[in-house]
Design a protein around this motif. Structure first.
Motif, PDB file in Angstrom:
ATOM      1  N   LYS A 183       0.860  -1.228   0.077  1.00 14.17           N
ATOM      2  CA  LYS A 183       0.076   0.006   0.101  1.00 14.17           C
ATOM      3  C   LYS A 183       0.869   1.116   0.114  1.00 14.17           C
ATOM      4  N   SER A 184       1.993   1.176   0.589  1.00 11.71           N
ATOM      5  CA  SER A 184       3.171   2.187   0.750  1.00 11.71           C
ATOM      6  C   SER A 184       3.417   2.681  -0.729  1.00 11.71           C
ATOM      7  N   GLY A 185       3.157   1.998  -1.949  1.00  8.70           N
ATOM      8  CA  GLY A 185       3.672   2.258  -3.291  1.00  8.70           C
ATOM      9  C   GLY A 185       5.171   1.787  -3.493  1.00  8.70           C
ATOM     10  N   ALA A 186       5.426   0.971  -2.579  1.00 12.70           N
ATOM     11  CA  ALA A 186       6.918   0.250  -2.613  1.00 12.70           C
ATOM     12  C   ALA A 186       7.006  -0.489  -4.216  1.00 12.70           C
ATOM     13  N   LYS A 187       8.161  -0.328  -4.394  1.00 11.48           N
ATOM     14  CA  LYS A 187       8.556  -1.165  -5.801  1.00 11.48           C
ATOM     15  C   LYS A 187       9.287  -2.415  -5.427  1.00 11.48           C
ATOM     16  N   ASN A 188       9.986  -2.467  -4.119  1.00 10.66           N
ATOM     17  CA  ASN A 188      10.890  -3.440  -3.776  1.00 10.66           C
ATOM     18  C   ASN A 188      10.549  -3.810  -2.171  1.00 10.66           C
ATOM     19  N   ILE A 189      10.229  -4.996  -2.082  1.00 15.26           N
ATOM     20  CA  ILE A 189      10.012  -5.392  -0.726  1.00 15.26           C
ATOM     21  C   ILE A 189      10.929  -6.928  -0.340  1.00 15.26           C
TER      22      ILE A 189
END
Lengths: 119, 177
Positions: free
Chosen positions: B18-24
């Motif tokens: 949800k935070s708009g991350a592209k890499n987790i």
């Protein structure tokens, strides 16, 4: 060495390409509610079942399975919404992996809403 | 209240999506002293003001910062939670669970993250370790593990599911969980 601004511009550009790649306007969306309430009630297994059956049936190009936050229907969790362009949104509740399979077969493939699980 | 570590991991990882991350990136390490869970994302991060509100246990689902589940879990298991976040840069959460807390179905959580990654384009990597055994899966390298054979979508899904499930059960096999 690129400046921070240049790197940010590249990141933004990449973001828009990624967004475009995944936004097919004609695709049906299955959105599983994955708030804490949903997860505690079994949304994880339901989302995986949707994704598995959609892959099994070979319709991943036409159906997107994704997640949303809590939609305020906690007592009916796990909840999923089926959004087909040009049609009314259908919300299903108290789902199980078995019900998810049935919805893919009857609703997404067969085109008939499964009234029994509708909320 | 989430009843095991695998559900807690998913709850926190959803915040990263949800935070708009592209890499987790997720790390799960099992030791004699308990289970260490760490997650790092490059999403929008948490502002100082929001950080204070999290500490006050105010739920803000829209910002992807609802750590209530984790905090509740912590009280129950006696572990510690650390959150480091920089607005516009990303968030790092680490949590250590005391022994005796159940891991739950880690493979099911990993599959869920892979499914979400596939639709959102977010890269997810998951690393599990217990003693000398480890397992790594990276959503961008899934085509490598499904081999060069021309698999149907269904076969590919079944292959990945099997790969994840056997990998995870091998890592955590001797722990009796």
């Amino acid at each position: 060495m690129k400046s921070l601004e240049e790197l940010k511009a590249i990141k933004d550009k990449m973001k828009s390409t990624i967004d475009l790649r995944h936004e097919d306007p004609s695709a049906t969306k299955v959105i599983v509610s994955m708030g804490t309430c949903g997860i505690a009630s079994g949304a994880r297994e339901v989302l995986n079942a949707f994704a598995e059956v959609v892959a099994e049936k070979g319709i991943t190009r036409n159906v997107m399975v994704s997640q949303s936050g809590c939609i305020g229907l906690c007592e009916n969790e796990p909840v999923a919404e089926v959004i087909t362009p040009g049609k009314d949104k259908v919300t299903y509740g108290k789902l199980t992996p078995e019900k998810a399979r049935e919805i893919v077969e009857k609703h997404l493939i067969g085109g008939t809403v499964v009234d029994e699980y509708k909320i | 209240m989430l009843c095991d570590i695998s559900l807690c991991i998913l709850d926190i990882a959803i915040n990263s999506f949800k935070s708009g991350a592209k890499n987790i990136s997720i790390f799960l390490t099992q030791k004699d002293s308990g289970v260490l869970f760490e997650i790092k994302d490059d999403g929008r991060g948490i502002s100082d003001e929001m950080f204070k509100r999290i500490h006050n246990n105010i739920k803000e689902p829209e910002t992807g910062a609802s750590f209530n589940g984790l905090k509740g879990l912590y009280k129950a298991c006696g572990g510690r939670v650390k959150i480091i976040s920089d607005e516009g840069v990303g968030t790092f959460v680490s949590a250590d669970f005391k022994p005796g807390f159940t891991l739950g179905d880690i493979a099911e959580t990993v599959m869920c993250l892979i499914n979400l990654s596939r639709q959102s384009g977010v890269r997810v990597s998951f690393f599990a370790k217990c003693k000398e055994k480890s397992f790594l899966i990276d959503s961008e390298r899934l085509s490598e593990i499904s081999g060069c054979e021309k698999l149907s979508e269904g076969e590919r899904y079944a292959f990945i599911k099997q790969y994840v499930s056997s990998g995870i059960s091998e890592v955590f096999v001797k722990t009796g969980i």
